[in-house]
Design a protein around this motif. Structure first.
Motif, PDB file in Angstrom:
ATOM      1  N   SER A   1       0.871  -1.166   0.000  1.00  0.00           N
ATOM      2  CA  SER A   1       0.000   0.000   0.000  1.00  0.00           C
ATOM      3  C   SER A   1       0.910   1.219   0.000  1.00  0.00           C
ATOM      4  CB  SER A   1      -0.905  -0.017   1.239  1.00  0.00           C
ATOM      5  OG  SER A   1      -0.144   0.146   2.422  1.00  0.00           O
ATOM      6  N   ARG A   2       0.347   2.395   0.151  1.00  0.00           N
ATOM      7  CA  ARG A   2       1.198   3.585   0.218  1.00  0.00           C
ATOM      8  C   ARG A   2       1.985   3.639   1.519  1.00  0.00           C
ATOM      9  NH1 ARG A   2      -1.748   8.906  -0.459  1.00  0.00           N
ATOM     10  NH2 ARG A   2       0.425   9.633  -0.647  1.00  0.00           N
ATOM     11  N   LYS A   3       1.539   2.883   2.515  1.00  0.00           N
ATOM     12  CA  LYS A   3       2.170   2.936   3.833  1.00  0.00           C
ATOM     13  C   LYS A   3       3.066   1.722   4.116  1.00  0.00           C
ATOM     14  CE  LYS A   3       2.726   4.548   8.077  1.00  0.00           C
ATOM     15  NZ  LYS A   3       3.462   5.804   8.349  1.00  0.00           N
ATOM     16  N   TYR A   4       2.615   0.529   3.681  1.00  0.00           N
ATOM     17  CA  TYR A   4       3.321  -0.699   4.023  1.00  0.00           C
ATOM     18  C   TYR A   4       3.781  -1.446   2.771  1.00  0.00           C
ATOM     19  CZ  TYR A   4       1.163   0.213   8.526  1.00  0.00           C
ATOM     20  OH  TYR A   4       0.764   0.808   9.684  1.00  0.00           O
ATOM     21  N   TYR A   5       4.851  -2.197   2.938  1.00  0.00           N
ATOM     22  CA  TYR A   5       5.452  -2.935   1.836  1.00  0.00           C
ATOM     23  C   TYR A   5       5.894  -4.299   2.354  1.00  0.00           C
ATOM     24  CZ  TYR A   5       9.562  -4.300  -0.982  1.00  0.00           C
ATOM     25  OH  TYR A   5      10.506  -4.986  -1.705  1.00  0.00           O
TER      26      TYR A   5
ATOM     27  N   ALA B   1      10.136  -6.626   4.425  1.00  0.00           N
ATOM     28  CA  ALA B   1       8.986  -5.892   4.945  1.00  0.00           C
ATOM     29  C   ALA B   1       9.405  -4.453   5.200  1.00  0.00           C
ATOM     30  CB  ALA B   1       8.466  -6.530   6.231  1.00  0.00           C
ATOM     31  N   GLY B   2       8.506  -3.520   4.946  1.00  0.00           N
ATOM     32  CA  GLY B   2       8.876  -2.123   5.096  1.00  0.00           C
ATOM     33  C   GLY B   2       7.712  -1.231   5.458  1.00  0.00           C
ATOM     34  N   VAL B   3       8.039  -0.022   5.853  1.00  0.00           N
ATOM     35  CA  VAL B   3       7.046   0.976   6.213  1.00  0.00           C
ATOM     36  C   VAL B   3       7.525   2.337   5.716  1.00  0.00           C
ATOM     37  CG1 VAL B   3       8.086   1.326   8.492  1.00  0.00           C
ATOM     38  CG2 VAL B   3       5.685   1.959   8.115  1.00  0.00           C
ATOM     39  N   ALA B   4       6.598   3.148   5.230  1.00  0.00           N
ATOM     40  CA  ALA B   4       6.927   4.500   4.788  1.00  0.00           C
ATOM     41  C   ALA B   4       6.772   5.471   5.960  1.00  0.00           C
ATOM     42  CB  ALA B   4       6.009   4.911   3.639  1.00  0.00           C
ATOM     43  N   PRO B   5       7.782   6.275   6.260  1.00  0.00           N
ATOM     44  CA  PRO B   5       7.675   7.212   7.388  1.00  0.00           C
ATOM     45  C   PRO B   5       6.702   8.351   7.121  1.00  0.00           C
ATOM     46  CG  PRO B   5       9.725   7.567   6.197  1.00  0.00           C
ATOM     47  CD  PRO B   5       9.101   6.335   5.616  1.00  0.00           C
ATOM     48  N   TYR B   6       6.374   8.587   5.839  1.00  0.00           N
ATOM     49  CA  TYR B   6       5.393   9.616   5.471  1.00  0.00           C
ATOM     50  C   TYR B   6       4.785   9.217   4.130  1.00  0.00           C
ATOM     51  CZ  TYR B   6       9.210  11.206   2.439  1.00  0.00           C
ATOM     52  OH  TYR B   6      10.215  11.260   1.502  1.00  0.00           O
TER      53      TYR B   6
ATOM     54  N   ASP C   1       6.924  13.655  -5.485  1.00  0.00           N
ATOM     55  CA  ASP C   1       7.780  13.827  -4.319  1.00  0.00           C
ATOM     56  C   ASP C   1       8.757  12.652  -4.209  1.00  0.00           C
ATOM     57  OD1 ASP C   1       6.319  16.087  -3.669  1.00  0.00           O
ATOM     58  OD2 ASP C   1       4.908  14.949  -2.422  1.00  0.00           O
ATOM     59  N   ILE C   2       9.766  12.815  -3.371  1.00  0.00           N
ATOM     60  CA  ILE C   2      10.672  11.704  -3.084  1.00  0.00           C
ATOM     61  C   ILE C   2      10.003  10.774  -2.074  1.00  0.00           C
ATOM     62  CG2 ILE C   2      12.888  11.042  -2.093  1.00  0.00           C
ATOM     63  CD1 ILE C   2      14.046  13.640  -3.117  1.00  0.00           C
ATOM     64  N   ASN C   3       9.780   9.530  -2.491  1.00  0.00           N
ATOM     65  CA  ASN C   3       9.186   8.530  -1.607  1.00  0.00           C
ATOM     66  C   ASN C   3      10.291   7.835  -0.818  1.00  0.00           C
ATOM     67  OD1 ASN C   3       6.046   7.782  -2.519  1.00  0.00           O
ATOM     68  ND2 ASN C   3       7.256   8.847  -4.070  1.00  0.00           N
ATOM     69  N   ALA C   4      10.064   7.586   0.450  1.00  0.00           N
ATOM     70  CA  ALA C   4      11.064   6.944   1.308  1.00  0.00           C
ATOM     71  C   ALA C   4      10.442   5.751   2.029  1.00  0.00           C
ATOM     72  CB  ALA C   4      11.620   7.939   2.318  1.00  0.00           C
ATOM     73  N   TRP C   5      11.256   4.714   2.240  1.00  0.00           N
ATOM     74  CA  TRP C   5      10.823   3.522   2.958  1.00  0.00           C
ATOM     75  C   TRP C   5      11.943   3.064   3.885  1.00  0.00           C
ATOM     76  CZ3 TRP C   5       6.014   1.204   2.119  1.00  0.00           C
ATOM     77  CH2 TRP C   5       5.301   1.672   1.019  1.00  0.00           C
TER      78      TRP C   5
END
Length: 209
Positions: free
Chosen positions: A116-120, A148-153, A159-163
């Motif tokens: 999703s936009r929040k979780y990976y 497994a990952g999570v987006a801090p914002y 924009d620059i996406n970060a995980w």
């Protein structure tokens, strides 16, 4: 250490998923590379359809390297309101080069992902299939990877996406190796900078064009 502990707690609450997709949109060319000490992996693909891609795959592990053409197939996709899941199947046949010897080798893999936009989350299993009719041939080489990952914002496309990502991988009878990554994604370029719990570095990138 406190930030690392918090990160691990967040990751522990997630399920499984993969990295870069082996099939992209129709007409796209993708270059993916995964690197750490003693190991380099490169995959160049062209997507003939949104569900089918072909390309060239190269993997070097210590003194052994594999080079082969590869077909990637999107077997199943789930499109939900705010997330997506995929199953990819890949196969190929090429050459294994080791200790000045060259042998034919097959390849098969399965990749699963949900995000999703929040979780990976992601998981993959790959196996190089050797000819067991030859005497004293080494066993098949297999690779297992879970991420497994999570987006801090939550970022927009421009924009620059970060995980923050935690990866566990295992090869044949070796122990499980844990690596933490920072993933940065902007438009068609993805970069991952990683540090293993054993002190090793890791660097991955992906470009669509």
């Amino acid at each position: 250490m406190k930030m690392l502990t918090l990160f691990l707690i967040l990751i522990a609450s997630l399920s499984l998923e993969v990295q870069a997709h082996p099939v992209s949109y129709q007409g796209a060319t993708s270059l993916m590379s995964y690197n750490k000490p003693g190991e380099n992996e490169l995959l160049l693909t062209y997507s003939f359809q949104s569900y089918l891609a072909g390309g060239l795959y190269y993997l070097k592990v210590d003194d052994v390297n594999y080079t082969l053409p590869r077909i990637n197939y999107l077997a199943k996709r789930w499109n939900n309101e705010d997330s997506q899941g995929n199953i990819y199947l890949s196969a190929g046949y090429g050459a294994e080069n080791s200790y000045e010897q060259k042998k034919g080798v097959g390849y098969a893999s399965v990749d699963l992902d949900w995000e999703s936009r929040k979780y990976y989350t992601a998981a993959s299993y790959g196996r190089f299939l050797r000819d067991h009719s030859e005497p004293q041939l080494r066993p098949d080489f297999e690779m297992i990877k879970v991420r497994a990952g999570v987006a801090p914002y939550l970022a927009e496309y421009n924009d620059i996406n970060a995980w923050f990502i935690l990866q566990a991988d295992k090869q044949n009878d070796t122990g499980v190796e844990l690596t933490q990554f920072i993933r940065l994604f902007y438009r068609n370029v993805l970069v991952e900078l990683g540090a293993g719990f054993n002190g090793n570095w890791a660097f991955n990138y992906m470009v669509h064009f």
